[in-house]
Design an enzyme around this catalytic site. Structure first.
Site, mmCIF file in Angstrom:
data_model
loop_
_atom_site.group_PDB
_atom_site.id
_atom_site.type_symbol
_atom_site.label_atom_id
_atom_site.label_comp_id
_atom_site.label_asym_id
_atom_site.label_seq_id
_atom_site.Cartn_x
_atom_site.Cartn_y
_atom_site.Cartn_z
ATOM 1 N N GLU A 286 0.867 -1.150 -0.010
ATOM 2 C CA GLU A 286 0.191 0.060 0.064
ATOM 3 C C GLU A 286 0.957 1.277 -0.098
ATOM 4 O O GLU A 286 0.927 1.921 0.926
ATOM 5 C CB GLU A 286 -0.865 0.135 1.100
ATOM 6 C CG GLU A 286 -1.657 -1.095 1.510
ATOM 7 C CD GLU A 286 -2.534 -1.240 2.958
ATOM 8 O OE1 GLU A 286 -2.015 -0.431 3.712
ATOM 9 O OE2 GLU A 286 -3.063 -2.160 3.217
ATOM 10 N N GLY A 288 2.284 4.666 -0.634
ATOM 11 C CA GLY A 288 1.801 6.187 -1.069
ATOM 12 C C GLY A 288 3.119 7.117 -1.324
ATOM 13 O O GLY A 288 3.338 7.771 -2.567
ATOM 14 N N CYS A 355 -2.603 33.715 9.123
ATOM 15 C CA CYS A 355 -2.250 34.450 10.509
ATOM 16 C C CYS A 355 -2.269 33.705 11.828
ATOM 17 O O CYS A 355 -2.998 33.519 12.444
ATOM 18 C CB CYS A 355 -3.659 35.511 10.841
ATOM 19 S SG CYS A 355 -4.259 36.436 9.490
HETATM 20 N N1 LLP Z 1 -1.737 2.080 4.217
HETATM 21 C C1 LLP Z 1 -2.143 2.800 5.450
HETATM 22 C C2 LLP Z 1 -3.070 1.992 6.202
HETATM 23 C C3 LLP Z 1 -1.852 4.126 5.828
HETATM 24 O O1 LLP Z 1 -2.312 4.383 6.703
HETATM 25 C C4 LLP Z 1 -0.950 4.617 5.303
HETATM 26 C C5 LLP Z 1 -0.576 5.767 5.513
HETATM 27 C C6 LLP Z 1 -0.368 3.992 4.023
HETATM 28 C C7 LLP Z 1 -0.831 3.091 3.656
HETATM 29 C C8 LLP Z 1 0.519 4.822 2.911
HETATM 30 O O2 LLP Z 1 1.910 5.091 3.711
HETATM 31 P P1 LLP Z 1 3.065 5.580 2.720
HETATM 32 O O3 LLP Z 1 3.456 4.666 1.903
HETATM 33 O O4 LLP Z 1 2.774 6.829 2.324
HETATM 34 O O5 LLP Z 1 4.141 5.787 3.855
HETATM 35 N N2 LLP Z 1 0.520 12.986 6.476
HETATM 36 C C9 LLP Z 1 1.548 12.337 7.053
HETATM 37 C C10 LLP Z 1 1.665 10.924 6.641
HETATM 38 C C11 LLP Z 1 0.471 10.001 7.295
HETATM 39 C C12 LLP Z 1 0.507 8.653 6.736
HETATM 40 C C13 LLP Z 1 -0.843 7.795 7.070
HETATM 41 N N3 LLP Z 1 -0.872 6.587 6.446
HETATM 42 C C14 LLP Z 1 2.704 12.954 6.250
HETATM 43 O O6 LLP Z 1 2.449 13.828 5.800
HETATM 44 O O7 LLP Z 1 3.930 12.522 6.454
#
Ligand code: LLP
Length: 427
Positions: A286, A288, A355
């Site tokens: 998964e 991102g 602000c």
């Molecule tokens: N799967 C699940 C269940 C997740 O909760 C997440 C991310 C991913 C996959 C994807 O993870 P990645 O490959 O992107 O690390 N807003 C934060 C990051 C929050 C991640 C939330 N979950 C930031 O800007 O660093």
């Protein structure tokens, strides 16, 4: 590979100068590279192939929350990507972008009845369930609409991802997943429910992991559990290790995606060979951030320079509402001047017009800039636009995608009127 390079002294996205993009679309604007997106997805897909997996034995489900623009989803859907969603809204985006619902997995600790029913009506691949009450509710909703819900349990393997506390999710004290000790009992409940079909297991221990050791440790824990379940006659068909591989923001040196997947598949293969007569299990991911993070920048213009006794400020037209990560996690993003100057650099905090003292994008950077210059806030493709807000009645930024020498507007800049269109006054 970075798609953002200087050509004739001007920072370009692939072959397009960012100056031309600012001229045509204004600022702030998120700029994405199609080539980088494809390259990053391929590093997962190629590693699956190299390790003998085809579409039936592996699936990369891009995590929609990291960047949910339809064009991004469409590029990935065309490459065969599946999708990891956390809301009905994200499912509708995937469908609008031409994604295949049979490659969709639904994560999240608080799924609503409506979202469950919507996902069931599109026959998604799997619900990643996080609690017993959620199992019961899903069973009830599936029964009411005459469907069976395929599920996997998100198990919390209690390993330390060694990342920022706000984006670490696999420890006992986190709200996510079913505790490792409770997994067996929870699977028994799942197996007893008439409208639930037990299909797999998943975990997600955190984000921006630079090392794959915690992920491989989590894999070991999942393997152990799969074998225990197997002995009870609960046979799982897939294993989903979640997302989490980090990217380079500053000096970070994340493990290469291909190396991580090679190590992971080697473990899985050795286990299947030793204990399952080589019978394959489908492996899912998964990711991102590692797909879209370094494929995007936030382009912004310097509105004013304020030189003070204690600090210099570069006030730019992007703000915390556009890119929340610095304010929220003290995240570090590179700042590059779009046009290089030969004048001396001064030390600046790069701040927005909102602000709030927390409205900063970068602190203490040496920049040779003048009023009206353009800056690129780097590595902003993931969790940038998707976490943006309309605070201070600021319309969300425009988004464009570059493909070679071509530029496509993939989301128009929001107009103030759009922001209050759903509001009304008392009769
Ligand atoms: N799967 C699940 C269940 C997740 O909760 C997440 C991310 C991913 C996959 C994807 O993870 P990645 O490959 O992107 O690390 N807003 C934060 C990051 C929050 C991640 C939330 N979950 C930031 O800007 O660093």
């Amino acid at each position: 590979m970075s798609p953002f390079t200087y050509q004739n002294g001007v920072l370009c996205a692939e072959q397009v100068p960012l100056t031309a993009i600012a001229q045509q679309f204004g600022s702030p604007t998120y700029v994405y590279s199609k080539a980088a997106l494809m390259h990053n997805f391929s590093s997962y897909a190629d590693a699956c192939k190299r390790n003998g997996r085809d579409a039936s034995s592996s699936l990369v489900c891009y995590s929609v929350k990291s960047n949910s623009n339809l064009a991004v989803l469409n590029v990935l859907a065309k490459m065969g990507s599946g999708f990891d969603i956390v809301s009905g809204g994200e499912l509708l985006r995937v469908l609008a972008a031409g994604g295949d619902p049979r490659k969709v997995i639904f994560s999240g600790v608080g799924k609503s009845r409506e979202d469950m029913a919507l996902a069931l009506s599109h026959e998604i691949l799997c619900f990643n369930v996080e609690s017993i009450p959620e199992l019961h509710r899903l069973n009830e909703v599936a029964g009411a609409v005459g469907k069976t819900a395929r599920i996997s349990l998100r198990v919390n393997p209690n390993v330390d991802a060694k990342t920022h506390p706000y984006i670490s999710t696999g420890l006992k004290e986190n709200k996510f997943g079913v505790a490792y000790e409770d997994a067996l009992a929870t699977y028994r409940v799942a197996a007893s429910l008439p409208h639930i079909e037990v299909s797999g297991i998943d975990c997600h221990i955190g984000s921006q992991l630079l090392d794959d050791a915690p992920l491989l440790e989590a894999l070991d824990k999942l393997i152990e559990l799969i074998d225990t379940l197997d002995a009870e006659g609960i046979v799982l068909h897939h294993l989903d290790i979640g997302g989490g591989i980090g990217i380079t923001y500053d000096t970070d040196q994340p493990v290469a995606v291909g190396d991580y997947l090679d190590r992971l598949f080697a473990k899985v293969d050795a286990w299947r060979k030793a204990r399952h007569q080589d019978k394959p299990i489908k492996v899912m991911f998964e990711p991102g951030r590692s797909i879209v993070g370094n494929a995007g920048v936030l382009l912004t213009e310097v509105l004013y320079l304020k030189h003070g006794a204690a600090k210099n400020f570069a006030i730019v037209d992007a703000a915390m509402n556009d890119l929340m990560r610095p304010a929220m996690y003290e995240a570090w993003h590179g700042v590059q001047t779009v046009t290089q100057r030969t004048t001396a650099a001064l030390n600046y905090d790069v701040v927005g017009p909102v602000c709030e003292s927390g409205d900063w994008l970068a602190r203490s950077r040496d920049l040779a800039i003048e009023q009206g210059d353009l800056l690129a806030i780097m590595s902003a493709g993931a969790y940038g636009m998707t976490m943006s807000s309309n605070y201070n009645t600021r319309g969300r930024a425009a988004e464009v995608m570059v493909d070679g020498a071509q530029v496509f507007e993939i989301r128009q800049r929001e107009k103030p009127q759009d922001l209050f269109a759903l509001e009304s006054m008392l009769a």
